[in-house]
Design an enzyme around this catalytic site. Structure first.
Site, PDB file in Angstrom:
ATOM      1  N   CYS A 232       0.883  -1.185   0.000  1.00  0.00           N
ATOM      2  CA  CYS A 232       0.000   0.000   0.000  1.00  0.00           C
ATOM      3  C   CYS A 232       0.911   1.222   0.000  1.00  0.00           C
ATOM      4  O   CYS A 232       0.911   2.025   0.929  1.00  0.00           O
ATOM      5  CB  CYS A 232      -0.901   0.019   1.227  1.00  0.00           C
ATOM      6  SG  CYS A 232      -1.832  -1.506   1.512  1.00  0.00           S
ATOM      7  N   ALA A 233       1.708   1.354  -1.064  1.00  0.00           N
ATOM      8  CA  ALA A 233       2.841   2.299  -1.057  1.00  0.00           C
ATOM      9  C   ALA A 233       2.430   3.761  -1.063  1.00  0.00           C
ATOM     10  O   ALA A 233       3.147   4.613  -0.544  1.00  0.00           O
ATOM     11  CB  ALA A 233       3.760   2.006  -2.249  1.00  0.00           C
ATOM     12  N   GLY A 236       4.854   6.841  -1.391  1.00  0.00           N
ATOM     13  CA  GLY A 236       6.131   6.168  -1.206  1.00  0.00           C
ATOM     14  C   GLY A 236       7.079   6.623  -0.123  1.00  0.00           C
ATOM     15  O   GLY A 236       8.272   6.330  -0.194  1.00  0.00           O
ATOM     16  N   GLY A 237       6.594   7.291   0.922  1.00  0.00           N
ATOM     17  CA  GLY A 237       7.484   7.712   2.002  1.00  0.00           C
ATOM     18  C   GLY A 237       8.248   6.540   2.608  1.00  0.00           C
ATOM     19  O   GLY A 237       9.464   6.595   2.796  1.00  0.00           O
ATOM     20  N   LYS A 238       7.524   5.453   2.886  1.00  0.00           N
ATOM     21  CA  LYS A 238       8.164   4.277   3.502  1.00  0.00           C
ATOM     22  C   LYS A 238       8.933   3.474   2.453  1.00  0.00           C
ATOM     23  O   LYS A 238       9.939   2.838   2.770  1.00  0.00           O
ATOM     24  CB  LYS A 238       7.118   3.433   4.225  1.00  0.00           C
ATOM     25  CG  LYS A 238       6.464   4.189   5.387  1.00  0.00           C
ATOM     26  CD  LYS A 238       5.390   3.388   6.070  1.00  0.00           C
ATOM     27  CE  LYS A 238       4.686   4.207   7.147  1.00  0.00           C
ATOM     28  NZ  LYS A 238       3.810   5.249   6.592  1.00  0.00           N
ATOM     29  N   ASP A 256       0.003   0.026  -5.374  1.00  0.00           N
ATOM     30  CA  ASP A 256      -1.104   0.806  -4.826  1.00  0.00           C
ATOM     31  C   ASP A 256      -2.272   0.730  -5.794  1.00  0.00           C
ATOM     32  O   ASP A 256      -2.070   0.509  -6.990  1.00  0.00           O
ATOM     33  CB  ASP A 256      -0.701   2.277  -4.598  1.00  0.00           C
ATOM     34  CG  ASP A 256      -1.561   2.935  -3.521  1.00  0.00           C
ATOM     35  OD1 ASP A 256      -1.189   2.879  -2.345  1.00  0.00           O
ATOM     36  OD2 ASP A 256      -2.637   3.469  -3.871  1.00  0.00           O
ATOM     37  N   ASP A 301       1.087  -1.160   4.872  1.00  0.00           N
ATOM     38  CA  ASP A 301       0.807   0.097   5.585  1.00  0.00           C
ATOM     39  C   ASP A 301      -0.657   0.407   5.281  1.00  0.00           C
ATOM     40  O   ASP A 301      -0.972   1.129   4.348  1.00  0.00           O
ATOM     41  CB  ASP A 301       1.753   1.189   5.064  1.00  0.00           C
ATOM     42  CG  ASP A 301       1.579   2.505   5.801  1.00  0.00           C
ATOM     43  OD1 ASP A 301       1.062   2.489   6.928  1.00  0.00           O
ATOM     44  OD2 ASP A 301       1.935   3.555   5.235  1.00  0.00           O
ATOM     45  N   CYS A 354      -1.672   4.164  11.010  1.00  0.00           N
ATOM     46  CA  CYS A 354      -1.454   5.399  11.783  1.00  0.00           C
ATOM     47  C   CYS A 354      -2.720   5.691  12.598  1.00  0.00           C
ATOM     48  O   CYS A 354      -3.224   6.806  12.615  1.00  0.00           O
ATOM     49  CB  CYS A 354      -1.072   6.568  10.877  1.00  0.00           C
ATOM     50  SG  CYS A 354      -2.218   6.886   9.533  1.00  0.00           S
TER      51      CYS A 354
END
Length: 403
Positions: A232-233, A236-238, A256, A301, A354
């Protein structure tokens, strides 16, 4: 602090769009800051921070000002007067502030401070779900922390520089930072600054990413040379953090359901010098099935309520609905059931959100492990990050291994 008419008008215009037209606060503020090229950093800071502050405390300010939605401009000026009075800002001699009852505002604030729904400015349903899932005492501490302004945290891109080198470069630009204990790649700004205009950012030496969010990629135990799926990019932070941890070696498949987010990742990856990322939009279940039993590591994520990141998205308090949370919990479990099949025997998977709600976190992992799809997995460890303890966003992550 002296109030300037053009800055106050910008705030009122922004609030009209956010409250009455349902626009996202961050997008509205981006537009507002382009309004006048003569504005300096302090002017821009006033517009952004005051708008966010009024969004954050909407219910409290509206109650004190005795106004109801939809807010006309007079209503918004009355709420603005409440904000200024509570901040100790002297109201100028403008027609909008005529007859502002200063003592009554302060008295009403003291009264409402005994009621958590008003004190923390949250909808009734959100308060009820928080108490139900975390208990009154823990929820009170957590929602108070989630109403604080978020710090600006950078994640150093170790493909291009080091934490120490970046700290020195920023210091020369009068941007002072601190290391963050137990966060190997994090730098915290001592004061807010526009870091995006720096050459260091444009050269891909860092990304802005909350400290809690930075823990997720590290939790996945990646190594150079692995095949890793970020399922679940998003933008793309992670994914970019994973590329740095893998030293650009091996393969990261960023997936995604929204192709436009992956386009943004492509742009960011180029700036970051991350060359081991392949984007795949999930247009059908075939994309997932092709990877069954093929990945050393899978990161989920998961989409969630976002209740852990209210500090940076205060308008989510007013946009979020209880029905959405029920719906997203079904989606989370479906994603776990399907995407876990990509993990090969001996491989590992991280499920992260989160959110601070156990029903989106520990309960989802438990349901998965008790299901047919999860019977070959074991929980290695999990981590619950609460904002009132960490000082950063609320997060949850669980590391699972396929036997």
């Amino acid at each position: 602090m002296r109030l300037h008419r053009n800055l106050c008008f910008a705030v009122i215009d922004g609030l009209t769009l956010i409250f009455n037209e349902g626009k996202y606060a961050d997008k509205v503020i981006q537009q507002l800051l382009k309004r006048d090229k003569r504005w300096g950093a302090r002017d821009r800071g006033f517009v952004a921070e005051t708008t966010y502050e009024m969004v954050r405390w909407k219910r409290l300010y509206a109650e004190i000002a005795e106004v109801k939605e939809p807010f006309d401009r007079d209503n918004l000026w009355r709420m603005f007067a409440v904000w200024a009075t509570l901040k100790g800002v002297k109201l100028p001699d403008w027609k909008y502030f005529e007859g502002t009852p200063l003592r009554r505002i302060k008295g009403r604030f003291d009264e409402l401070s005994n009621n958590r729904k008003f004190k923390e400015s949250i909808p009734d349903w959100m308060d009820e779900i928080g108490v139900k899932e975390l208990g009154k005492e823990l929820w009170s501490k957590e929602i108070e922390a989630l109403n604080q302004q978020a710090d600006v945290i950078l994640r150093v891109n170790t493909l291009k520089t080091t934490k120490e080198a970046l700290q020195t470069v920023l210091f020369d630009l009068d941007i002072e930072t601190d290391f963050v204990p137990n966060h190997p790649s994090a730098l915290k700004l001592k004061e807010r600054a526009n870091v995006f205009s720096t050459e260091a950012f444009q050269s891909g030496h860092f990304e802005v990413q909350d400290a809690s969010s930075q823990l997720v990629a590290e939790f996945l135990n990646v190594e150079p040379g692995m095949r890793v799926v970020d399922a679940c990019a998003g933008a793309g932070g992670k994914t970019l953090h994973l590329a740095a941890l893998m030293e650009n070696k091996g393969q990261i498949i960023a997936m995604d359901i929204y192709g436009n987010k992956l386009n943004e990742l492509k742009r960011r990856a180029k700036r970051n010098g991350a060359h081991n990322i392949e984007n795949r939009a999930i247009e059908s279940t075939k994309v997932i099935k092709k990877l069954y039993d093929k990945a050393d590591r899978v990161l989920i994520d998961a989409p969630c309520s976002g209740l852990g990141v209210l500090r940076r998205n205060p308008d989510a308090k007013w946009k979020l609905q209880p029905e959405f949370i029920e719906k997203i919990k079904k989606t989370q479990q479906e994603i776990l059931q399907q995407y876990s099949k990509m993990v090969k025997v001996g491989g590992q998977m991280v499920y992260a959100t989160c959110s601070v709600l156990p029903s989106e976190n520990q309960d989802q992992v438990k349901t998965f492990l008790n299901s047919e799809a999860g019977e070959n997995f074991t929980l290695v460890k999990d981590k619950k990050v609460l904002a009132h303890k960490s000082g950063f966003d609320g997060f949850y992550m669980a590391l699972l291994e396929r036997k």
